[in-house]
Design a protein around this motif. Structure first.
Motif, short mmCIF file in Angstrom:
data_model
loop_
_atom_site.label_atom_id
_atom_site.label_comp_id
_atom_site.label_asym_id
_atom_site.label_seq_id
_atom_site.Cartn_x
_atom_site.Cartn_y
_atom_site.Cartn_z
N LEU A 25 2.39 -6.47 5.27
CA LEU A 25 2.93 -5.77 6.68
C LEU A 25 2.25 -4.40 6.54
O LEU A 25 2.32 -3.66 5.72
N VAL A 26 1.59 -4.29 7.91
CA VAL A 26 0.81 -3.17 8.17
C VAL A 26 1.73 -2.53 9.18
O VAL A 26 1.80 -3.10 10.31
N GLU A 27 2.31 -1.20 9.31
CA GLU A 27 2.88 -0.62 10.11
C GLU A 27 2.10 -0.32 11.37
O GLU A 27 1.09 0.52 10.95
N VAL A 28 2.16 -0.63 12.42
CA VAL A 28 1.30 -0.21 13.55
C VAL A 28 2.38 0.45 14.55
O VAL A 28 3.24 0.00 15.11
N ARG A 53 -6.87 -4.08 18.12
CA ARG A 53 -7.64 -4.06 17.06
C ARG A 53 -8.30 -2.79 16.46
O ARG A 53 -8.21 -2.44 15.37
N GLN A 54 -8.78 -2.06 17.26
CA GLN A 54 -9.46 -0.79 17.09
C GLN A 54 -8.30 0.30 16.56
O GLN A 54 -8.59 0.97 15.70
N ALA A 60 -5.68 2.30 9.77
CA ALA A 60 -6.10 2.02 8.15
C ALA A 60 -6.96 2.95 7.49
O ALA A 60 -6.98 3.13 6.44
N VAL A 61 -8.01 3.28 8.46
CA VAL A 61 -9.09 4.24 7.79
C VAL A 61 -8.77 5.53 8.05
O VAL A 61 -9.90 6.58 7.53
N CYS A 118 -12.84 -0.87 2.52
CA CYS A 118 -12.98 -2.08 2.13
C CYS A 118 -13.36 -2.14 0.64
O CYS A 118 -12.87 -3.08 0.09
N GLN A 119 -14.03 -1.33 0.32
CA GLN A 119 -14.74 -1.10 -1.19
C GLN A 119 -13.40 -0.91 -2.05
O GLN A 119 -13.19 -1.63 -2.79
#
Length: 135
Positions: A25-28, A53-54, A60-61, A118-119
């Motif tokens: 689950l990703v909190e948005v 999406r963006q 996330a980043v 991603c890495q």
């Protein structure tokens, strides 16, 4: 609001590798209220989902920290890809597109941040799948 993302989705023709883990689950954070007419226009022109999406990617980043060298390389690559050779070119670009320097820095660093994210989070899974399929 929580959005479920299955990280075990496989797009290849081989049967997917399935694990018994529940989806992550990703909190948005909800975007600021978009007026109904604008939301309908974005949806009509297929821009609402890319915006969301963006937004998820940015969240996330956001915590990825780049070294000064990575930042400079990202900025130089972005400037070269946009044909910016001088500070005046950059200033004109900012004015023409109504961007701030912070916006441009974010755009320049985003691909590097995504790659680093991603890495850190998914490289071990790629290696794991490779080894599983190799056998």
């Amino acid at each position: 609001m929580a959005v479920a993302h299955s990280l075990d989705h496989d797009i290849s023709l081989d049967p997917p590798v399935r694990h018994s883990r529940p989806p992550v689950l990703v909190e948005v954070e909800p975007l600021p209220e978009i007026p109904g007419e604008l939301r309908r226009q974005l949806a009509r022109h297929q821009l609402l989902l890319p915006l969301l999406r963006q937004s998820v990617i940015a969240k996330a980043v956001a915590e990825v920290v780049l070294t000064e060298e990575e930042r400079q390389q990202a900025q130089q690559a972005w400037g070269a890809s946009h044909g910016l050779r001088s500070a005046d070119d950059l200033k004109n670009h900012l004015q023409r597109h109504e961007l701030s320097e912070a916006d441009v820095l974010w755009q320049a660093e985003l691909p590097t941040r995504i790659e680093r994210h991603c890495q850190e989070h998914f490289l071990h899974r790629a290696e794991q799948r490779y080894l599983a399929r190799k056998n």
